[in-house]
Motif scaffolding. Structure first.
Motif, PDB file in Angstrom:
ATOM      1  N   PHE A  42       0.856  -1.189   0.000  1.00 53.07           N
ATOM      2  CA  PHE A  42       0.000   0.000   0.000  1.00 53.07           C
ATOM      3  C   PHE A  42       0.895   1.243   0.000  1.00 53.07           C
ATOM      4  O   PHE A  42       1.690   1.430   0.923  1.00 53.07           O
ATOM      5  CB  PHE A  42      -0.902   0.029   1.236  1.00 53.07           C
ATOM      6  CG  PHE A  42      -2.088  -0.891   1.141  1.00 53.07           C
ATOM      7  CD1 PHE A  42      -3.314  -0.419   0.694  1.00 53.07           C
ATOM      8  CD2 PHE A  42      -1.978  -2.226   1.497  1.00 53.07           C
ATOM      9  CE1 PHE A  42      -4.409  -1.259   0.610  1.00 53.07           C
ATOM     10  CE2 PHE A  42      -3.073  -3.077   1.416  1.00 53.07           C
ATOM     11  CZ  PHE A  42      -4.293  -2.589   0.969  1.00 53.07           C
ATOM     12  N   ILE A  43       0.762   2.058  -1.028  1.00 57.13           N
ATOM     13  CA  ILE A  43       1.441   3.352  -1.074  1.00 57.13           C
ATOM     14  C   ILE A  43       0.430   4.379  -0.590  1.00 57.13           C
ATOM     15  O   ILE A  43      -0.552   4.673  -1.267  1.00 57.13           O
ATOM     16  CB  ILE A  43       1.926   3.672  -2.498  1.00 57.13           C
ATOM     17  CG1 ILE A  43       2.887   2.581  -2.988  1.00 57.13           C
ATOM     18  CG2 ILE A  43       2.614   5.034  -2.539  1.00 57.13           C
ATOM     19  CD1 ILE A  43       3.340   2.754  -4.425  1.00 57.13           C
ATOM     20  N   VAL A  44       0.656   4.918   0.610  1.00 56.16           N
ATOM     21  CA  VAL A  44      -0.369   5.675   1.330  1.00 56.16           C
ATOM     22  C   VAL A  44      -0.007   7.158   1.384  1.00 56.16           C
ATOM     23  O   VAL A  44       1.128   7.525   1.717  1.00 56.16           O
ATOM     24  CB  VAL A  44      -0.548   5.130   2.764  1.00 56.16           C
ATOM     25  CG1 VAL A  44      -1.689   5.848   3.470  1.00 56.16           C
ATOM     26  CG2 VAL A  44      -0.803   3.624   2.736  1.00 56.16           C
ATOM     27  N   GLU A  45      -0.991   8.003   1.062  1.00 54.05           N
ATOM     28  CA  GLU A  45      -0.807   9.447   1.134  1.00 54.05           C
ATOM     29  C   GLU A  45      -0.808   9.913   2.587  1.00 54.05           C
ATOM     30  O   GLU A  45      -1.775   9.704   3.315  1.00 54.05           O
ATOM     31  CB  GLU A  45      -1.943  10.149   0.379  1.00 54.05           C
ATOM     32  CG  GLU A  45      -1.935  11.670   0.537  1.00 54.05           C
ATOM     33  CD  GLU A  45      -3.203  12.330   0.044  1.00 54.05           C
ATOM     34  OE1 GLU A  45      -3.303  13.557   0.162  1.00 54.05           O
ATOM     35  OE2 GLU A  45      -4.103  11.616  -0.457  1.00 54.05           O
ATOM     36  N   GLY A  46       0.289  10.541   3.020  1.00 55.63           N
ATOM     37  CA  GLY A  46       0.328  11.182   4.321  1.00 55.63           C
ATOM     38  C   GLY A  46       0.819  10.293   5.442  1.00 55.63           C
ATOM     39  O   GLY A  46       0.536   9.093   5.485  1.00 55.63           O
ATOM     40  N   ALA A  47       1.544  10.928   6.395  1.00 52.95           N
ATOM     41  CA  ALA A  47       2.095  10.185   7.528  1.00 52.95           C
ATOM     42  C   ALA A  47       1.008   9.716   8.479  1.00 52.95           C
ATOM     43  O   ALA A  47       1.087   8.627   9.055  1.00 52.95           O
ATOM     44  CB  ALA A  47       3.102  11.064   8.275  1.00 52.95           C
ATOM     45  N   SER A  48      -0.050  10.538   8.658  1.00 55.53           N
ATOM     46  CA  SER A  48      -1.120  10.162   9.583  1.00 55.53           C
ATOM     47  C   SER A  48      -1.848   8.914   9.098  1.00 55.53           C
ATOM     48  O   SER A  48      -2.034   7.957   9.855  1.00 55.53           O
ATOM     49  CB  SER A  48      -2.107  11.322   9.729  1.00 55.53           C
ATOM     50  OG  SER A  48      -3.191  10.953  10.557  1.00 55.53           O
ATOM     51  N   ALA A  49      -2.255   8.926   7.824  1.00 56.82           N
ATOM     52  CA  ALA A  49      -2.921   7.745   7.263  1.00 56.82           C
ATOM     53  C   ALA A  49      -1.981   6.560   7.218  1.00 56.82           C
ATOM     54  O   ALA A  49      -2.391   5.412   7.443  1.00 56.82           O
ATOM     55  CB  ALA A  49      -3.446   8.065   5.863  1.00 56.82           C
ATOM     56  N   GLY A  50      -0.695   6.830   6.950  1.00 54.39           N
ATOM     57  CA  GLY A  50       0.283   5.739   6.949  1.00 54.39           C
ATOM     58  C   GLY A  50       0.392   5.082   8.311  1.00 54.39           C
ATOM     59  O   GLY A  50       0.506   3.865   8.412  1.00 54.39           O
ATOM     60  N   GLY A  51       0.318   5.892   9.382  1.00 58.08           N
ATOM     61  CA  GLY A  51       0.359   5.329  10.729  1.00 58.08           C
ATOM     62  C   GLY A  51      -0.839   4.453  11.026  1.00 58.08           C
ATOM     63  O   GLY A  51      -0.704   3.366  11.597  1.00 58.08           O
ATOM     64  N   SER A  52      -2.039   4.909  10.615  1.00 62.15           N
ATOM     65  CA  SER A  52      -3.241   4.092  10.818  1.00 62.15           C
ATOM     66  C   SER A  52      -3.178   2.813  10.005  1.00 62.15           C
ATOM     67  O   SER A  52      -3.587   1.739  10.464  1.00 62.15           O
ATOM     68  CB  SER A  52      -4.485   4.899  10.428  1.00 62.15           C
ATOM     69  OG  SER A  52      -4.698   5.974  11.323  1.00 62.15           O
ATOM     70  N   ALA A  53      -2.670   2.917   8.771  1.00 69.30           N
ATOM     71  CA  ALA A  53      -2.565   1.737   7.912  1.00 69.30           C
ATOM     72  C   ALA A  53      -1.598   0.713   8.505  1.00 69.30           C
ATOM     73  O   ALA A  53      -1.846  -0.497   8.457  1.00 69.30           O
ATOM     74  CB  ALA A  53      -2.117   2.145   6.511  1.00 69.30           C
ATOM     75  N   LYS A  54      -0.500   1.183   9.082  1.00 70.22           N
ATOM     76  CA  LYS A  54       0.472   0.271   9.693  1.00 70.22           C
ATOM     77  C   LYS A  54      -0.139  -0.488  10.863  1.00 70.22           C
ATOM     78  O   LYS A  54       0.124  -1.668  11.069  1.00 70.22           O
ATOM     79  CB  LYS A  54       1.703   1.053  10.162  1.00 70.22           C
ATOM     80  CG  LYS A  54       2.585   1.563   9.038  1.00 70.22           C
ATOM     81  CD  LYS A  54       3.739   2.394   9.580  1.00 70.22           C
ATOM     82  CE  LYS A  54       4.583   2.959   8.469  1.00 70.22           C
ATOM     83  NZ  LYS A  54       5.718   3.786   8.964  1.00 70.22           N
ATOM     84  N   GLN A  55      -0.978   0.219  11.646  1.00 69.33           N
ATOM     85  CA  GLN A  55      -1.597  -0.425  12.812  1.00 69.33           C
ATOM     86  C   GLN A  55      -2.754  -1.335  12.416  1.00 69.33           C
ATOM     87  O   GLN A  55      -2.998  -2.347  13.075  1.00 69.33           O
ATOM     88  CB  GLN A  55      -2.108   0.642  13.773  1.00 69.33           C
ATOM     89  CG  GLN A  55      -1.014   1.500  14.392  1.00 69.33           C
ATOM     90  CD  GLN A  55      -1.572   2.571  15.307  1.00 69.33           C
ATOM     91  OE1 GLN A  55      -2.333   2.287  16.235  1.00 69.33           O
ATOM     92  NE2 GLN A  55      -1.220   3.822  15.045  1.00 69.33           N
ATOM     93  N   GLY A  56      -3.470  -0.959  11.356  1.00 68.80           N
ATOM     94  CA  GLY A  56      -4.668  -1.704  11.003  1.00 68.80           C
ATOM     95  C   GLY A  56      -4.452  -2.850  10.037  1.00 68.80           C
ATOM     96  O   GLY A  56      -5.321  -3.705   9.878  1.00 68.80           O
ATOM     97  N   ARG A  57      -3.316  -2.918   9.379  1.00 68.89           N
ATOM     98  CA  ARG A  57      -3.059  -3.919   8.328  1.00 68.89           C
ATOM     99  C   ARG A  57      -2.952  -5.330   8.895  1.00 68.89           C
ATOM    100  O   ARG A  57      -2.824  -5.546  10.109  1.00 68.89           O
ATOM    101  CB  ARG A  57      -1.737  -3.584   7.646  1.00 68.89           C
ATOM    102  CG  ARG A  57      -0.562  -3.755   8.604  1.00 68.89           C
ATOM    103  CD  ARG A  57       0.759  -3.403   7.966  1.00 68.89           C
ATOM    104  NE  ARG A  57       1.827  -3.411   8.965  1.00 68.89           N
ATOM    105  CZ  ARG A  57       3.024  -3.933   8.755  1.00 68.89           C
ATOM    106  NH1 ARG A  57       3.314  -4.497   7.595  1.00 68.89           N
ATOM    107  NH2 ARG A  57       3.949  -3.892   9.695  1.00 68.89           N
ATOM    108  N   ASP A  58      -2.955  -6.290   7.976  1.00 69.57           N
ATOM    109  CA  ASP A  58      -2.577  -7.662   8.295  1.00 69.57           C
ATOM    110  C   ASP A  58      -1.112  -7.794   7.900  1.00 69.57           C
ATOM    111  O   ASP A  58      -0.789  -7.910   6.710  1.00 69.57           O
ATOM    112  CB  ASP A  58      -3.450  -8.651   7.516  1.00 69.57           C
ATOM    113  CG  ASP A  58      -3.211 -10.094   7.934  1.00 69.57           C
ATOM    114  OD1 ASP A  58      -2.083 -10.406   8.366  1.00 69.57           O
ATOM    115  OD2 ASP A  58      -4.141 -10.909   7.819  1.00 69.57           O
TER     116      ASP A  58
END
Length: 252
Positions: A42-58
């Motif tokens: 996942f190439i994610v826009e923004g550090a905030s969304a990237g942080g949520s994606a890191k925590q929520g991913r499998d």
């Protein structure tokens, strides 16, 4: 001139080789899976969304690469300028399969590369920049069906324990009718507003998410748009503006 061209060519090859072996300290959150055919980036826009994606991913099969700000517009940029851009360098290193004429699709580390940006104009611009970048330097990624766009919802409709998500105004009205009176509506202004659980449920969970596969036609249209709007030729840009000015909206 010949000596200078040869010097630049050698410098370029050294830069490419260095990229392929350089680490991604602090940026890429890699997955633990060792089977590329199952893995997703996942190439994610923004550090905030990237942080949520890191925590929520499998983390077993999903890797996260957050982007800081808008990537470089590749139109009218030399290849050495592209290689000097930190965001593009991160993408090249994360894919691990070379770059431009040295790109080898068989060495790619991920079966799906998913661009995840906000559902607004800035997010649309970032998606177009990235699609154009992949089209010009990783074309097989598109022709072989590995590039996708993630579609985050615009609205969350909740009543008690029941939650629905809508991706446009029409779906919002349908969700309101389905859920009945007493609901609340939350409009997401960006991915950063979603907590890890919401981002997983709506945008990353393979069982629920909506992703759109990018075709070569999509990429060619994106590349053509950038050439018209950002290229050296004034006349095509003037015609485009004259044709589309009637559809422009002023956001005051």
């Amino acid at each position: 001139r010949v000596r200078e061209a040869a010097r630049k060519a050698k410098k370029m090859e050294r830069a490419k080789s260095k990229l392929e072996s350089s680490p991604l300290v602090g940026k890429l959150s890699a997955c633990t899976g060792r089977k590329p055919e199952l893995n997703e980036l996942f190439i994610v826009e923004g550090a905030s969304a990237g942080g949520s994606a890191k925590q929520g991913r499998d983390r077993r099969f999903q890797a996260i690469l957050p982007l800081r700000g808008k990537p470089l517009n590749v139109e009218k940029k030399r290849i050495d300028q592209v290689l000097a851009n930190e965001e593009f360098r991160s993408i090249i290193t994360a894919l691990g399969a070379g770059f431009d004429d040295s790109f080898n699709i068989r060495n790619i580390k991920y079966n799906k590369v998913i661009i995840l940006a906000d559902a607004d104009q800035d997010g649309g611009h970032i998606r177009t920049i990235l699609i154009t970048f992949f089209y010009r330097y990783f074309k097989e990624l598109i022709t072989d069906g590995h590039l996708y766009i993630g579609r985050p919802p615009l609205f969350k409709i909740a009543k008690g324990n029941k939650v629905l998500y809508a991706y446009n105004d029409e779906q919002l009205e349908q969700a309101k009718a389905e859920i009945g009176r007493g609901y609340t509506v939350q409009r997401y202004k960006g991915l950063g507003e979603m907590n890890p659980e919401q981002l997983w449920e709506t945008t990353m969970n393979p069982d629920n998410r909506v992703i759109v596969q990018i075709t070569i036609d999509d990429a060619e249209k994106a590349d053509e748009a950038f050439t018209i709007l950002m290229g050296d030729q004034v006349e095509p840009r003037r015609r485009f503006i004259e044709t589309n000015a009637q559809y422009a909206k002023l956001d005051v």
